[in-house]
Design a protein around this motif. Sequence first.
Motif, PDB file in Angstrom:
ATOM      1  N   ILE A   5     -35.499 -23.725 -20.102  1.00  0.00           N
ATOM      2  CA  ILE A   5     -34.523 -22.652 -19.938  1.00  0.00           C
ATOM      3  C   ILE A   5     -33.128 -23.181 -20.242  1.00  0.00           C
ATOM      4  CG2 ILE A   5     -33.496 -21.012 -18.306  1.00  0.00           C
ATOM      5  CD1 ILE A   5     -36.170 -20.996 -16.838  1.00  0.00           C
ATOM      6  N   LEU A   6     -32.408 -22.459 -21.071  1.00  0.00           N
ATOM      7  CA  LEU A   6     -31.019 -22.795 -21.392  1.00  0.00           C
ATOM      8  C   LEU A   6     -30.102 -21.975 -20.491  1.00  0.00           C
ATOM      9  CD1 LEU A   6     -28.824 -24.099 -23.177  1.00  0.00           C
ATOM     10  CD2 LEU A   6     -29.156 -22.207 -24.798  1.00  0.00           C
ATOM     11  N   VAL A   7     -29.284 -22.672 -19.697  1.00  0.00           N
ATOM     12  CA  VAL A   7     -28.351 -22.024 -18.784  1.00  0.00           C
ATOM     13  C   VAL A   7     -26.940 -22.179 -19.358  1.00  0.00           C
ATOM     14  CG1 VAL A   7     -27.421 -21.951 -16.448  1.00  0.00           C
ATOM     15  CG2 VAL A   7     -29.834 -22.525 -16.812  1.00  0.00           C
ATOM     16  N   VAL A   8     -26.288 -21.048 -19.617  1.00  0.00           N
ATOM     17  CA  VAL A   8     -24.978 -21.078 -20.277  1.00  0.00           C
ATOM     18  C   VAL A   8     -23.941 -20.393 -19.387  1.00  0.00           C
ATOM     19  CG1 VAL A   8     -23.723 -20.591 -22.399  1.00  0.00           C
ATOM     20  CG2 VAL A   8     -26.217 -20.829 -22.465  1.00  0.00           C
ATOM     21  N   ASP A   9     -22.993 -21.178 -18.892  1.00  0.00           N
ATOM     22  CA  ASP A   9     -21.932 -20.627 -18.039  1.00  0.00           C
ATOM     23  C   ASP A   9     -20.809 -21.644 -17.978  1.00  0.00           C
ATOM     24  OD1 ASP A   9     -20.373 -19.609 -15.700  1.00  0.00           O
ATOM     25  OD2 ASP A   9     -22.108 -18.294 -15.453  1.00  0.00           O
ATOM     26  N   ASP A  10     -19.552 -21.168 -18.009  1.00  0.00           N
ATOM     27  CA  ASP A  10     -18.427 -22.101 -17.938  1.00  0.00           C
ATOM     28  C   ASP A  10     -18.075 -22.472 -16.496  1.00  0.00           C
ATOM     29  OD1 ASP A  10     -17.491 -19.563 -17.351  1.00  0.00           O
ATOM     30  OD2 ASP A  10     -15.508 -19.916 -18.221  1.00  0.00           O
ATOM     31  N   ASP A  11     -18.789 -21.890 -15.519  1.00  0.00           N
ATOM     32  CA  ASP A  11     -18.605 -22.232 -14.113  1.00  0.00           C
ATOM     33  C   ASP A  11     -19.625 -23.311 -13.740  1.00  0.00           C
ATOM     34  OD1 ASP A  11     -18.716 -22.355 -11.281  1.00  0.00           O
ATOM     35  OD2 ASP A  11     -17.927 -20.316 -11.124  1.00  0.00           O
ATOM     36  N   GLU A  43     -30.273 -24.807 -31.532  1.00  0.00           N
ATOM     37  CA  GLU A  43     -30.678 -25.375 -32.819  1.00  0.00           C
ATOM     38  C   GLU A  43     -31.434 -26.682 -32.650  1.00  0.00           C
ATOM     39  OE1 GLU A  43     -27.228 -25.832 -35.198  1.00  0.00           O
ATOM     40  OE2 GLU A  43     -26.914 -23.679 -35.512  1.00  0.00           O
ATOM     41  N   GLU A  44     -31.095 -27.435 -31.599  1.00  0.00           N
ATOM     42  CA  GLU A  44     -31.648 -28.783 -31.433  1.00  0.00           C
ATOM     43  C   GLU A  44     -32.856 -28.853 -30.509  1.00  0.00           C
ATOM     44  OE1 GLU A  44     -28.305 -30.943 -30.008  1.00  0.00           O
ATOM     45  OE2 GLU A  44     -27.125 -30.674 -31.854  1.00  0.00           O
ATOM     46  N   ASN A  45     -33.165 -27.769 -29.803  1.00  0.00           N
ATOM     47  CA  ASN A  45     -34.241 -27.809 -28.816  1.00  0.00           C
ATOM     48  C   ASN A  45     -35.101 -26.549 -28.897  1.00  0.00           C
ATOM     49  OD1 ASN A  45     -33.215 -30.192 -26.874  1.00  0.00           O
ATOM     50  ND2 ASN A  45     -31.460 -28.885 -27.357  1.00  0.00           N
ATOM     51  N   HIS A  46     -36.328 -26.676 -28.410  1.00  0.00           N
ATOM     52  CA  HIS A  46     -37.162 -25.485 -28.255  1.00  0.00           C
ATOM     53  C   HIS A  46     -36.805 -24.851 -26.917  1.00  0.00           C
ATOM     54  CE1 HIS A  46     -40.559 -22.753 -28.266  1.00  0.00           C
ATOM     55  NE2 HIS A  46     -40.783 -23.113 -27.008  1.00  0.00           N
ATOM     56  N   ILE A  47     -36.312 -23.624 -26.961  1.00  0.00           N
ATOM     57  CA  ILE A  47     -35.879 -22.914 -25.760  1.00  0.00           C
ATOM     58  C   ILE A  47     -36.802 -21.720 -25.523  1.00  0.00           C
ATOM     59  CG2 ILE A  47     -33.990 -21.686 -24.635  1.00  0.00           C
ATOM     60  CD1 ILE A  47     -33.381 -24.627 -25.122  1.00  0.00           C
ATOM     61  N   ASP A  48     -37.260 -21.564 -24.281  1.00  0.00           N
ATOM     62  CA  ASP A  48     -38.170 -20.464 -23.941  1.00  0.00           C
ATOM     63  C   ASP A  48     -37.465 -19.279 -23.295  1.00  0.00           C
ATOM     64  OD1 ASP A  48     -40.843 -21.704 -24.578  1.00  0.00           O
ATOM     65  OD2 ASP A  48     -40.079 -23.193 -23.152  1.00  0.00           O
ATOM     66  N   PHE A  49     -36.254 -19.502 -22.761  1.00  0.00           N
ATOM     67  CA  PHE A  49     -35.546 -18.440 -22.045  1.00  0.00           C
ATOM     68  C   PHE A  49     -34.084 -18.848 -21.938  1.00  0.00           C
ATOM     69  CE2 PHE A  49     -34.210 -15.695 -18.605  1.00  0.00           C
ATOM     70  CZ  PHE A  49     -35.075 -14.605 -18.636  1.00  0.00           C
ATOM     71  N   ILE A  50     -33.182 -17.865 -21.985  1.00  0.00           N
ATOM     72  CA  ILE A  50     -31.751 -18.153 -21.896  1.00  0.00           C
ATOM     73  C   ILE A  50     -31.114 -17.312 -20.787  1.00  0.00           C
ATOM     74  CG2 ILE A  50     -29.521 -18.112 -23.077  1.00  0.00           C
ATOM     75  CD1 ILE A  50     -31.003 -18.412 -25.716  1.00  0.00           C
ATOM     76  N   TYR A  72     -33.260 -15.900 -33.827  1.00  0.00           N
ATOM     77  CA  TYR A  72     -34.232 -16.253 -32.778  1.00  0.00           C
ATOM     78  C   TYR A  72     -34.679 -15.019 -31.991  1.00  0.00           C
ATOM     79  CZ  TYR A  72     -32.251 -20.923 -33.589  1.00  0.00           C
ATOM     80  OH  TYR A  72     -31.799 -22.095 -34.158  1.00  0.00           O
ATOM     81  N   ASN A  73     -35.881 -15.132 -31.438  1.00  0.00           N
ATOM     82  CA  ASN A  73     -36.434 -14.054 -30.632  1.00  0.00           C
ATOM     83  C   ASN A  73     -36.544 -14.449 -29.162  1.00  0.00           C
ATOM     84  OD1 ASN A  73     -37.472 -11.435 -30.418  1.00  0.00           O
ATOM     85  ND2 ASN A  73     -39.580 -12.154 -30.496  1.00  0.00           N
ATOM     86  N   VAL A  74     -35.860 -15.506 -28.763  1.00  0.00           N
ATOM     87  CA  VAL A  74     -35.950 -16.023 -27.399  1.00  0.00           C
ATOM     88  C   VAL A  74     -35.391 -14.995 -26.405  1.00  0.00           C
ATOM     89  CG1 VAL A  74     -33.743 -17.224 -27.666  1.00  0.00           C
ATOM     90  CG2 VAL A  74     -35.325 -17.950 -25.887  1.00  0.00           C
ATOM     91  N   PRO A  75     -36.046 -14.793 -25.255  1.00  0.00           N
ATOM     92  CA  PRO A  75     -35.557 -13.838 -24.255  1.00  0.00           C
ATOM     93  C   PRO A  75     -34.194 -14.253 -23.697  1.00  0.00           C
ATOM     94  CG  PRO A  75     -37.842 -14.418 -23.818  1.00  0.00           C
ATOM     95  CD  PRO A  75     -37.354 -15.359 -24.871  1.00  0.00           C
ATOM     96  N   ILE A  76     -33.331 -13.274 -23.488  1.00  0.00           N
ATOM     97  CA  ILE A  76     -31.975 -13.522 -22.976  1.00  0.00           C
ATOM     98  C   ILE A  76     -31.719 -12.651 -21.751  1.00  0.00           C
ATOM     99  CG2 ILE A  76     -29.503 -13.344 -23.466  1.00  0.00           C
ATOM    100  CD1 ILE A  76     -30.180 -13.746 -26.434  1.00  0.00           C
ATOM    101  N   LEU A  77     -31.260 -13.276 -20.678  1.00  0.00           N
ATOM    102  CA  LEU A  77     -30.819 -12.556 -19.484  1.00  0.00           C
ATOM    103  C   LEU A  77     -29.325 -12.771 -19.327  1.00  0.00           C
ATOM    104  CD1 LEU A  77     -32.462 -12.375 -15.985  1.00  0.00           C
ATOM    105  CD2 LEU A  77     -30.055 -13.003 -16.188  1.00  0.00           C
ATOM    106  N   PHE A  78     -28.544 -11.688 -19.389  1.00  0.00           N
ATOM    107  CA  PHE A  78     -27.113 -11.795 -19.158  1.00  0.00           C
ATOM    108  C   PHE A  78     -26.844 -11.907 -17.662  1.00  0.00           C
ATOM    109  CE2 PHE A  78     -25.885  -9.730 -23.366  1.00  0.00           C
ATOM    110  CZ  PHE A  78     -25.222 -10.861 -23.822  1.00  0.00           C
ATOM    111  N   LEU A  79     -25.958 -12.834 -17.309  1.00  0.00           N
ATOM    112  CA  LEU A  79     -25.516 -13.006 -15.926  1.00  0.00           C
ATOM    113  C   LEU A  79     -24.002 -12.875 -15.963  1.00  0.00           C
ATOM    114  CD1 LEU A  79     -26.486 -13.702 -13.062  1.00  0.00           C
ATOM    115  CD2 LEU A  79     -26.111 -16.104 -13.614  1.00  0.00           C
ATOM    116  N   SER A  80     -23.488 -11.734 -15.488  1.00  0.00           N
ATOM    117  CA  SER A  80     -22.077 -11.443 -15.738  1.00  0.00           C
ATOM    118  C   SER A  80     -21.404 -10.775 -14.557  1.00  0.00           C
ATOM    119  CB  SER A  80     -21.961 -10.534 -16.969  1.00  0.00           C
ATOM    120  OG  SER A  80     -20.634 -10.101 -17.152  1.00  0.00           O
TER     121      SER A  80
END
Length: 231
Positions: A5-11, A43-50, A72-80
């Motif tokens: 899982i890729l977790v993306v947040d500036d916090d 681009e550099e990793n296999h990601i199953d969920f974002i 990409y077709n990877v599932p994305i969940l927005f956390l906002s």
Amino acid sequence: MPKTILVVDDDEEIVKLITKSLRYEQFAIISACSGKEALSALEENHIDFIVLDIVMPDMDGLDVCRSIRNSYNVPILFLSARDKDIDKIVGLEIGADDYMTKPFSIQELVSRIKAHFRKVDRLFKEWDELSPSNEKADAPLILNDKTFEAFLNSRKLDLSTKEFQILSILMRHPNHVLTREQIYENVWGDEYGEINTVTVHIKNIRKKLGSEYDFIKTIWGIGYKYTEREQ
């Protein structure tokens, strides 16, 4: 192999909280604090969920989502922190599969992610056991259940994971009306939730199919049904 899982947040504190909770559930975690870092990690990793924040300094999550959906077709969940209905609708329409608002329950976030993977596992098992009804050679619309790819007259459709799952469920019950609640429960693995999410995803599917292929019929006050007839 654990799901990544890729977790993306500036916090940084939010990233630590999510990372700790998901690692406890045996997920592998890659983190990024900006949109550009997120795209590089993908681009550099296999990601199953974002899990993707929207408000970030260099590139907001909406632009990141658009860029991801180009390749990409990877599932994305927005956390906002954006909690208005229009924000959720915009997020879903540009390709996100789910949307949660801050402040959020970490238990609910983990449960939604786990429900996604349980649903995908169940779908794969069902597809292994059932002979798909949509594999007729002359059918204009064909789904590849193994690769989560859809083809309309041999042209690949850019469907998100949730859009593919909704279309698959409707196609497996041709000419049968499914309620929005039934679709939500089967795709999201949850009996209760943002039912309007189904409406947004159906709208996106129709847009990608094009007006000349009106396969999905709205049964007002009830739900939707799939018909193989063309307009």
